[in-house]
Design an enzyme around this catalytic site. Structure first.
Site, mmCIF file in Angstrom:
data_model
loop_
_atom_site.group_PDB
_atom_site.id
_atom_site.type_symbol
_atom_site.label_atom_id
_atom_site.label_comp_id
_atom_site.label_asym_id
_atom_site.label_seq_id
_atom_site.Cartn_x
_atom_site.Cartn_y
_atom_site.Cartn_z
ATOM 1 N N THR A 89 -6.293 -17.713 -2.623
ATOM 2 C CA THR A 89 -5.154 -18.460 -2.089
ATOM 3 C C THR A 89 -3.930 -18.275 -2.976
ATOM 4 O O THR A 89 -2.801 -18.130 -2.478
ATOM 5 C CB THR A 89 -5.507 -19.954 -1.972
ATOM 6 N N CYS B 269 -6.106 -40.358 -0.760
ATOM 7 C CA CYS B 269 -5.276 -41.514 -1.084
ATOM 8 C C CYS B 269 -6.090 -42.806 -1.070
ATOM 9 O O CYS B 269 -5.749 -43.778 -1.749
ATOM 10 C CB CYS B 269 -4.105 -41.617 -0.113
ATOM 11 N N CYS C 69 -5.677 -44.116 4.066
ATOM 12 C CA CYS C 69 -5.445 -43.656 5.437
ATOM 13 C C CYS C 69 -6.744 -43.668 6.250
ATOM 14 O O CYS C 69 -7.833 -43.884 5.720
ATOM 15 C CB CYS C 69 -4.838 -42.254 5.426
ATOM 16 N N ARG D 18 -3.112 -34.162 2.165
ATOM 17 C CA ARG D 18 -3.696 -32.935 2.692
ATOM 18 C C ARG D 18 -2.905 -31.736 2.177
ATOM 19 O O ARG D 18 -1.691 -31.817 1.974
ATOM 20 C CB ARG D 18 -3.673 -32.974 4.223
ATOM 21 N N CYS E 99 -11.954 -25.535 -5.739
ATOM 22 C CA CYS E 99 -11.540 -24.968 -4.447
ATOM 23 C C CYS E 99 -12.680 -24.201 -3.770
ATOM 24 O O CYS E 99 -13.529 -24.777 -3.113
ATOM 25 C CB CYS E 99 -10.313 -24.070 -4.623
#
Length: 380
Positions: free
Chosen positions: A50, A100, A103, A118, A178
């Site tokens: 990435t 977080c 949410c 995100r 990751c």
């Protein structure tokens, strides 16, 4: 309290001034953390595909100068207002996506796709004030996916920081930020093969090999690796792969080849390439009645997934996953413990190591296809 708390820190960082050009080691200023932020010292970081993709600025609006890097391990230096769960000295892994805790996604046991934190590859600033924490001689330097670990110090939102066992070696577990967690989680958390079942993995790069590792950990009896490069098979054996298929060696669709090998199809399939044809093949190669295929790779924006509806009606299941369905703060510490308990083997993913001053060698290794993960030692 650290002697640098509340002060600007000057440190070395590998700055990308232009797309595709070698990174330059510069002295930069790192501002103190603001509310809900953490400033940490990075001890080890690793290069991921990435980073390379966005460094090359493929298919995106370039955002430079920038500090890349998102797989890393470090120690908390100081925390901003409102941060209560972390303190200076804690060992942590920064993550490219966050949690977080407030949410709908974070409150759901079925999702890890936080509305607030995100992944966002186009935002080069902090959420708190829309500004960067990096600069050089007054010039702002942009962040990358909220982590920017190619710097001796970085500032990260607290929701993107996983506190881990301080006994865990950061030069090993840093790769869990990751790709390795993504592939392993795709198998263990989403495909969920039962012991003795068969698993096909499409693509044997770092994420695909991590998916194979997940299948090995789950006790799969057959792990079939599918890749266009036959030379990857020997390496893949270390991750539990028992058989190898190169689609170029056959004059029929690879899903038919796999169906013939497995008396109707594999029990689970995990696709890790981003190729739309590999995605279709992964779905169509699973057994009717109970087969599950999981998509991990990111396709081109204009790609279209096409398969006959009967493949669904015959009780095949297609799923997708993001970061292996792991919630960063909640779940990554337990993934680290899998390594500490010797369930998960990380050493075989780490093929190279370079000092920070030679970070561009890590890019060369990856671009030439020589490395799975290259560790960058920040103090060397």
């Amino acid at each position: 309290m650290s002697s640098t708390t509340g002060q600007v820190i000057k440190c070395k960082a590998a700055v990308a001034w232009e797309a595709g050009k070698p990174l330059v080691i510069e002295e930069v200023e790192v501002a103190p953390p603001q509310a809900n932020e953490v400033r940490m010292r990075i001890l080890f970081t690793a290069l991921c595909h990435t980073d390379v993709y966005f460094w090359e600025a493929k298919g995106q609006t370039p955002l430079f100068p920038r500090i890349f890097g998102h797989e890393a391990g470090g120690i908390v230096e100081s925390v901003g207002e409102g941060v209560t769960e972390l303190k200076p000295g804690d060992h942590v892994l920064p993550c490219f996506t966050g949690e977080c805790g407030d949410c709908h996604h974070c409150k759901s046991e079925e999702s890890n796709m936080c509305d607030l934190l995100r992944i966002n590859t186009e935002r080069g600033v902090m959420l708190n004030d829309g500004k960067t924490r990096f600069s050089k001689n007054g010039q702002p330097i942009y962040h990358f996916v909220g982590t920017s670990t190619f710097s001796e110090y970085t500032v990260v939102h607290v929701g993107c920081v996983a506190k881990i066992n301080p006994a865990a070696p950061l030069d090993k577990v840093c790769v869990l930020s990751c790709g390795i967690s993504t592939g392993m989680g795709a198998t263990l958390n989403v495909a969920k093969p039962k012991k003795g079942q068969s698993v096909a993995v499409f693509g044997l790069g770092a994420v695909g090999l991590a998916a194979c590792e997940g299948a090995r950990m789950a006790g799969a009896s057959r792990i079939i690796g599918i890749d266009l490069h036959s030379g990857r098979f020997e390496e893949a054996k270390k991750f539990g792969v028992t058989e190898f298929v190169n689609p170029k060696d056959h004059d029929k669709p690879v899903q038919k080849v796999i169906a013939e090998m497995t008396d109707g199809g594999v029990d689970r399939a995990v696709e890790c390439t981003g190729s739309i044809q590999a995605m279709i093949s992964a779905f169509e190669c699973v057994h009717d009645g109970w087969g599950v295929a999981v998509l991990v790779g990111v396709p081109n924006k204009d790609d279209s997934f096409q398969t006959h509806p009967m493949n669904f009606l015959n009780e095949r299941t297609l799923k997708g996953t993001f970061f292996g369905n792991y919630k960063p703060r909640t779940d990554i510490p337990s993934v680290v413990e899998k390594y500490m308990n010797k369930e998960l083997e990380l050493e075989k993913f780490i093929t190279h190591s370079v000092p920070f001053s030679e970070i561009n060698k890590a890019f060369d290794y990856m671009l030439k296809g020589h490395s799975i993960r290259c560790i960058i030692r920040m103090d060397a």
